[in-house]
Design a protein around this motif. Sequence first.
Motif, PDB file in Angstrom:
ATOM      1  N   GLU A  93       0.827  -1.208   0.000  1.00  0.00           N
ATOM      2  CA  GLU A  93       0.000   0.000   0.000  1.00  0.00           C
ATOM      3  C   GLU A  93       0.863   1.261   0.000  1.00  0.00           C
ATOM      4  OE1 GLU A  93      -3.266   0.995  -0.313  1.00  0.00           O
ATOM      5  OE2 GLU A  93      -3.648  -1.097  -0.822  1.00  0.00           O
ATOM      6  N   ALA A  94       1.995   1.236   0.706  1.00  0.00           N
ATOM      7  CA  ALA A  94       2.867   2.419   0.775  1.00  0.00           C
ATOM      8  C   ALA A  94       3.362   2.822  -0.613  1.00  0.00           C
ATOM      9  CB  ALA A  94       4.048   2.152   1.701  1.00  0.00           C
ATOM     10  N   ASP A  95       3.602   1.860  -1.490  1.00  0.00           N
ATOM     11  CA  ASP A  95       4.050   2.163  -2.855  1.00  0.00           C
ATOM     12  C   ASP A  95       2.925   2.824  -3.655  1.00  0.00           C
ATOM     13  OD1 ASP A  95       6.685   0.855  -2.615  1.00  0.00           O
ATOM     14  OD2 ASP A  95       5.501  -0.983  -2.492  1.00  0.00           O
ATOM     15  N   GLU A 100       0.153   8.275  -5.281  1.00  0.00           N
ATOM     16  CA  GLU A 100      -0.935   9.230  -5.035  1.00  0.00           C
ATOM     17  C   GLU A 100      -0.401  10.576  -4.563  1.00  0.00           C
ATOM     18  OE1 GLU A 100      -3.386   7.034  -2.311  1.00  0.00           O
ATOM     19  OE2 GLU A 100      -4.271   5.827  -3.926  1.00  0.00           O
ATOM     20  N   ILE A 101       0.621  10.555  -3.709  1.00  0.00           N
ATOM     21  CA  ILE A 101       1.240  11.805  -3.239  1.00  0.00           C
ATOM     22  C   ILE A 101       1.848  12.556  -4.415  1.00  0.00           C
ATOM     23  CG2 ILE A 101       3.194  12.724  -1.896  1.00  0.00           C
ATOM     24  CD1 ILE A 101       2.549  10.428   0.163  1.00  0.00           C
ATOM     25  N   TYR A 158      -1.467  -1.011  -7.993  1.00  0.00           N
ATOM     26  CA  TYR A 158      -0.267  -0.263  -8.361  1.00  0.00           C
ATOM     27  C   TYR A 158      -0.317   0.107  -9.847  1.00  0.00           C
ATOM     28  CZ  TYR A 158       4.541   1.319  -8.616  1.00  0.00           C
ATOM     29  OH  TYR A 158       5.658   2.097  -8.807  1.00  0.00           O
ATOM     30  N   LEU A 159      -0.638  -0.844 -10.699  1.00  0.00           N
ATOM     31  CA  LEU A 159      -0.700  -0.556 -12.136  1.00  0.00           C
ATOM     32  C   LEU A 159      -1.790   0.461 -12.449  1.00  0.00           C
ATOM     33  CD1 LEU A 159      -0.131  -4.140 -13.589  1.00  0.00           C
ATOM     34  CD2 LEU A 159       1.499  -2.219 -13.582  1.00  0.00           C
ATOM     35  N   ASN A 160      -2.911   0.366 -11.778  1.00  0.00           N
ATOM     36  CA  ASN A 160      -3.995   1.320 -11.996  1.00  0.00           C
ATOM     37  C   ASN A 160      -3.561   2.725 -11.593  1.00  0.00           C
ATOM     38  OD1 ASN A 160      -6.637   2.213 -12.627  1.00  0.00           O
ATOM     39  ND2 ASN A 160      -7.217   2.020 -10.482  1.00  0.00           N
ATOM     40  N   ARG A 161      -2.956   2.859 -10.434  1.00  0.00           N
ATOM     41  CA  ARG A 161      -2.506   4.167  -9.965  1.00  0.00           C
ATOM     42  C   ARG A 161      -1.363   4.692 -10.809  1.00  0.00           C
ATOM     43  NH1 ARG A 161      -5.620   3.573  -7.831  1.00  0.00           N
ATOM     44  NH2 ARG A 161      -5.657   3.300  -5.614  1.00  0.00           N
TER      45      ARG A 161
END
Length: 188
Positions: A93-95, A100-101, A158-161
């Motif tokens: 989740e941190a990745d 997002e940041i 991850y890929l979506n973000r």
Amino acid sequence: MKVYTKTGDKGTTSLYGGVKVSKNHIRIDAYGTVDELNSAIGLIRSSEIKSDSKNQLIQIQKNLFHVGAELATPPEKLFLANGKSRLPKLIEEADIEELEIWIDRMEEELPPLMHFILPGGNLASSHTHLCRCICRRGERITVALREVEETREEILKYLNRLSDYLFVLARKIAQDAGHEEIKWLPNE
């Protein structure tokens, strides 16, 4: 160590853990597309873009190696008997939150998006849009893989973000280079 091994000459390859599969196996397609994305991101990084973006892309490329390694590992081989991963790192989740940041910071400097825009700008932003498309393809293939074999949800997230990040980065690179976005209006 030689680059060529000749072990794949008959159309098969080995996944992590030694399981042999056809080179057209959906798992190979998934991590091959992630590898393609990683290489395409190298094109962006070799462009004249801001150093903070280059540093972010280096971290993303490292993470994509972890994504590829996980996609190259059959689910039954991913964890040891004690529950620990066989791989040095799994996407967490941190990745995803880090992406997002970075997206939020870039969006603070961009005008609000009110219409679809045509991919383009300069060469770097165009490459970034292309990476976004490769990322979306990798995501689609990973969804198809997940329908037939267990795949951790964090990979898909991850890929979506990442595709969101690449879209915003493309806009930011174009803006930094002084290129105006061309709106797509359905009535034109």
